[in-house]
Design a protein around this motif. Sequence first.
Motif, mmCIF file in Angstrom:
data_model
loop_
_atom_site.group_PDB
_atom_site.id
_atom_site.type_symbol
_atom_site.label_atom_id
_atom_site.label_comp_id
_atom_site.label_asym_id
_atom_site.label_seq_id
_atom_site.Cartn_x
_atom_site.Cartn_y
_atom_site.Cartn_z
ATOM 1 N N PHE A 177 27.848 42.855 50.877
ATOM 2 C CA PHE A 177 28.977 43.548 50.244
ATOM 3 C C PHE A 177 29.066 44.994 50.711
ATOM 4 O O PHE A 177 29.794 45.787 50.136
ATOM 5 C CB PHE A 177 28.845 43.496 48.723
ATOM 6 C CG PHE A 177 29.044 42.113 48.181
ATOM 7 C CD1 PHE A 177 30.315 41.640 47.917
ATOM 8 C CD2 PHE A 177 27.960 41.284 47.976
ATOM 9 C CE1 PHE A 177 30.504 40.364 47.440
ATOM 10 C CE2 PHE A 177 28.146 39.999 47.502
ATOM 11 C CZ PHE A 177 29.420 39.536 47.232
ATOM 12 N N GLU A 178 28.315 45.331 51.758
ATOM 13 C CA GLU A 178 28.288 46.726 52.232
ATOM 14 C C GLU A 178 29.692 47.217 52.544
ATOM 15 O O GLU A 178 30.013 48.375 52.322
ATOM 16 C CB GLU A 178 27.445 46.852 53.507
ATOM 17 C CG GLU A 178 25.970 46.602 53.323
ATOM 18 C CD GLU A 178 25.599 45.157 53.618
ATOM 19 O OE1 GLU A 178 26.487 44.286 53.465
ATOM 20 O OE2 GLU A 178 24.442 44.903 53.990
ATOM 21 N N HIS A 179 30.517 46.323 53.100
ATOM 22 C CA HIS A 179 31.827 46.769 53.558
ATOM 23 C C HIS A 179 32.943 46.380 52.593
ATOM 24 O O HIS A 179 34.114 46.426 52.935
ATOM 25 C CB HIS A 179 32.093 46.223 54.957
ATOM 26 C CG HIS A 179 31.005 46.606 55.917
ATOM 27 N ND1 HIS A 179 30.746 47.919 56.233
ATOM 28 C CD2 HIS A 179 30.075 45.871 56.566
ATOM 29 C CE1 HIS A 179 29.712 47.967 57.062
ATOM 30 N NE2 HIS A 179 29.284 46.734 57.283
ATOM 31 N N SER A 180 32.577 45.975 51.376
ATOM 32 C CA SER A 180 33.597 45.696 50.360
ATOM 33 C C SER A 180 33.983 46.992 49.671
ATOM 34 O O SER A 180 33.193 47.932 49.607
ATOM 35 C CB SER A 180 33.048 44.726 49.314
ATOM 36 O OG SER A 180 32.612 43.564 49.934
ATOM 37 N N TYR A 181 35.206 47.007 49.165
ATOM 38 C CA TYR A 181 35.650 48.166 48.400
ATOM 39 C C TYR A 181 35.422 47.904 46.911
ATOM 40 O O TYR A 181 35.454 46.748 46.473
ATOM 41 C CB TYR A 181 37.121 48.443 48.685
ATOM 42 C CG TYR A 181 37.343 48.977 50.072
ATOM 43 C CD1 TYR A 181 37.285 50.341 50.326
ATOM 44 C CD2 TYR A 181 37.567 48.118 51.139
ATOM 45 C CE1 TYR A 181 37.461 50.833 51.600
ATOM 46 C CE2 TYR A 181 37.742 48.608 52.426
ATOM 47 C CZ TYR A 181 37.691 49.977 52.641
ATOM 48 O OH TYR A 181 37.850 50.456 53.905
ATOM 49 N N PRO A 182 35.212 48.976 46.127
ATOM 50 C CA PRO A 182 34.886 48.788 44.708
ATOM 51 C C PRO A 182 35.810 47.846 43.935
ATOM 52 O O PRO A 182 35.318 47.062 43.137
ATOM 53 C CB PRO A 182 34.915 50.213 44.155
ATOM 54 C CG PRO A 182 34.515 51.045 45.311
ATOM 55 C CD PRO A 182 35.101 50.379 46.528
ATOM 56 N N PRO A 183 37.138 47.874 44.172
ATOM 57 C CA PRO A 183 37.963 46.926 43.412
ATOM 58 C C PRO A 183 37.679 45.457 43.745
ATOM 59 O O PRO A 183 38.081 44.575 43.003
ATOM 60 C CB PRO A 183 39.396 47.281 43.828
ATOM 61 C CG PRO A 183 39.315 48.666 44.340
ATOM 62 C CD PRO A 183 37.970 48.795 44.957
ATOM 63 N N GLN A 184 36.969 45.226 44.858
ATOM 64 C CA GLN A 184 36.717 43.846 45.266
ATOM 65 C C GLN A 184 35.403 43.291 44.734
ATOM 66 O O GLN A 184 35.095 42.123 44.962
ATOM 67 C CB GLN A 184 36.709 43.760 46.802
ATOM 68 C CG GLN A 184 38.021 44.194 47.435
ATOM 69 C CD GLN A 184 37.891 44.479 48.914
ATOM 70 O OE1 GLN A 184 36.796 44.661 49.421
ATOM 71 N NE2 GLN A 184 39.019 44.509 49.604
ATOM 72 N N ILE A 185 34.590 44.120 44.073
ATOM 73 C CA ILE A 185 33.293 43.616 43.615
ATOM 74 C C ILE A 185 33.259 43.567 42.098
ATOM 75 O O ILE A 185 34.086 44.168 41.420
ATOM 76 C CB ILE A 185 32.124 44.471 44.156
ATOM 77 C CG1 ILE A 185 32.260 45.924 43.709
ATOM 78 C CG2 ILE A 185 32.058 44.381 45.672
ATOM 79 C CD1 ILE A 185 31.114 46.801 44.155
ATOM 80 N N SER A 186 32.272 42.830 41.564
ATOM 81 C CA SER A 186 32.206 42.655 40.115
ATOM 82 C C SER A 186 31.669 43.916 39.438
ATOM 83 O O SER A 186 31.112 44.797 40.092
ATOM 84 C CB SER A 186 31.303 41.478 39.789
ATOM 85 O OG SER A 186 29.967 41.816 40.084
ATOM 86 N N GLY A 187 31.817 43.960 38.125
ATOM 87 C CA GLY A 187 31.341 45.106 37.364
ATOM 88 C C GLY A 187 29.849 45.320 37.520
ATOM 89 O O GLY A 187 29.378 46.446 37.637
ATOM 90 N N GLY A 188 29.095 44.218 37.533
ATOM 91 C CA GLY A 188 27.645 44.324 37.688
ATOM 92 C C GLY A 188 27.282 44.906 39.039
ATOM 93 O O GLY A 188 26.407 45.771 39.135
ATOM 94 N N MET A 189 27.977 44.463 40.078
ATOM 95 C CA MET A 189 27.684 44.984 41.416
ATOM 96 C C MET A 189 28.075 46.449 41.513
ATOM 97 O O MET A 189 27.384 47.236 42.159
ATOM 98 C CB MET A 189 28.420 44.167 42.466
ATOM 99 C CG MET A 189 27.658 42.937 42.848
ATOM 100 S SD MET A 189 28.377 42.208 44.300
ATOM 101 C CE MET A 189 29.456 41.052 43.543
ATOM 102 N N ALA A 190 29.189 46.814 40.866
ATOM 103 C CA ALA A 190 29.600 48.219 40.879
ATOM 104 C C ALA A 190 28.512 49.073 40.225
ATOM 105 O O ALA A 190 28.170 50.150 40.715
ATOM 106 C CB ALA A 190 30.926 48.386 40.148
#
Lengths: 284, 376
Positions: free
Chosen positions: A165-178
Amino acid sequence: MAEVGGALVTTPATIKPIVQSVGVSVQPAPQPLFEDTGNHTLIAEGLTQTFLDDTGGEVWALDNFSLSVTGPEIVGIIGPSGCGKSTFLRLVVGLDDPLSGRLEFDGKPVEHTDYQRSMVFQNANLFEWLTVYNNIAFGLKARHIYKQQCYKIPILIEMMGLEGFEHSYPPQISGGMASRCGLARAFVQNPALVCFDEPLSALDAFTRASLQDEILKMQQKSQASMIIVTHDIEEAVYLCDRVVVMTPRPGHNKGEIVIDLPHPRDRVSDGFVTKRKQLIELLG
Amino acid sequence: MSVRTNVDTGAGANVGMGIGTNAGSTSGNSTSVDSSSAKLAGLTRHRKAPTRKVREKRLATAREILRMLLPAVALCLSYALTTMLPDIYPEGYVMEYYPPFLLGVLGIYLLLMITAAFVAPLRAKLIHYSALIAAVFLLVEAGDLLTLKSGVMILPFSPSPDRVLGVFPKSAELLLVNLGASMMLLAEGVLIGLITGFITGTLMGWSKIANYWFAPLLKVIGPVPSAAWLPIAIALMPTSHLAGVFLISLAVWFPLSLLLSSSIRSTDKRKIEAARVLGASEAYILFHVALPAAIPDIFMALFMGLSSSFGALIISEQLGVKAGLGWYITWATTWGEYNKVFASVAIFIVIFYVLINLLFRIRDHVMKWQKSVVRW
């Protein structure tokens, strides 16, 4: 609810081997993730603070609040909502100046923000226009030490389970990952003191339980002092070495409970339940 | 409650986290206790996710093929009508360009249809737009019927499609020269407007002193339309070309500095504080937090600025400048050659459409992290 509790009980006992195995695989790194910067002390004495609310009225948030934190300990602050817990954290990291009182870090008065006193925000508060990797790198780049210390980022990404998920943007990841990303962003700076402003309040029970273990893991590795503001009594008992209870606004010290249970803590053990009861009684 | 159930719940809760991290996992290398704890921790690695069956590739349904044929039918109908009916108005006019144009378009469309048989996205687009394309060509044919074939709409104001099409080959050189002049003027104006807009917008957003001096200027000058400035600009600027550049840059400068400054001023305080806590200096926060956070507003401003700069371009060309499509329109109007006016307007439509589209493409690329707000 009892079922959820039962599920959580198995977590601390069984999670440790995994956590350690990740640690072992990380150790061959040429440079250390955390450098030992010695013992740090935060002293807050008789802090008073007011702020203006949205309508322009003055709110008396803190009244003669005192707290000192030394070395690698986790201090919880708990109290009714709006009692000035977050106000206190803002003073500690240097976002606001207190109206009166003494606030010193390592013997020097706290006057402005410093990377040594970091903060993990509510809802992670990531920069949406940066990828997960660049969010973690933000502090290093801002301090112009990215080239020397960027080796830390992949290690933290692996520790936090953010690989892929290194290249994912914050809106694309779950709350836990954020939240994991927020943790990594704070700890890449090798901070001496980390303030947590209700970091897990928006997460579901399972994610919260695993994040709590991440926090303990980071504390173990970094030996940083931590101040955790929370609404969750169980979270406070699970994480903290001592818990400071505040009164309703204006907040001042109501009492303190030392929690000397060994980690990992069992959420249904007698000791845990007793401490929890004490805390509830103290809160009133 | 059994351990088994706990494991299941844990795995279910962490499905989202396992995605993407399962690449390195090998199956069957851990005991059941290990895997359950791992799943609870959210660190691993569940079994491979089921994949959706790939749908059979099919060309299109009969109804879709019929829809795709609509434009071809419309083009054939237009061709038949225009070649079979006699040219009545004006007397002695020989139609040259319209029928070959229709055949050319038909050929291109048939090629597109053949390509669409193999390229699914193109196929979907063709099916979607087919009725619209057909309607456009029927409308053009209606124009042909009303002018050349019947004389209901009279010259010089209503040229037939054939006359308008004739402008392109006949005055190609003149059109190109004027188009080049227009684009140069537009580029210079937009570039200067962009640079000045960025500077004043950023300064006003970040510094209270700059805001004190520039905000009134912005509020007074900004809302005045370009047309009102034209005489003053021509009087004050040494050349009419510079007057045009001034008007166009003004049209870009105003929305850009207004939106940029307000966007920077209203940057989420929590983001700024997060940056401050991480050790960022004020300048670093401006360039790495406030400006990136303002990107959606910057593109909104560019969209508005570009749109109004087109207006400024036409106005400045119609009065001040010696070459350019705007000037060409005025010149053709005075000679009563409305077919040239129609042709120029058609060129403007294409150019402006392409430019705005380009802007939105760039925006979508820059703002991968956000779903588009204004669709184009």
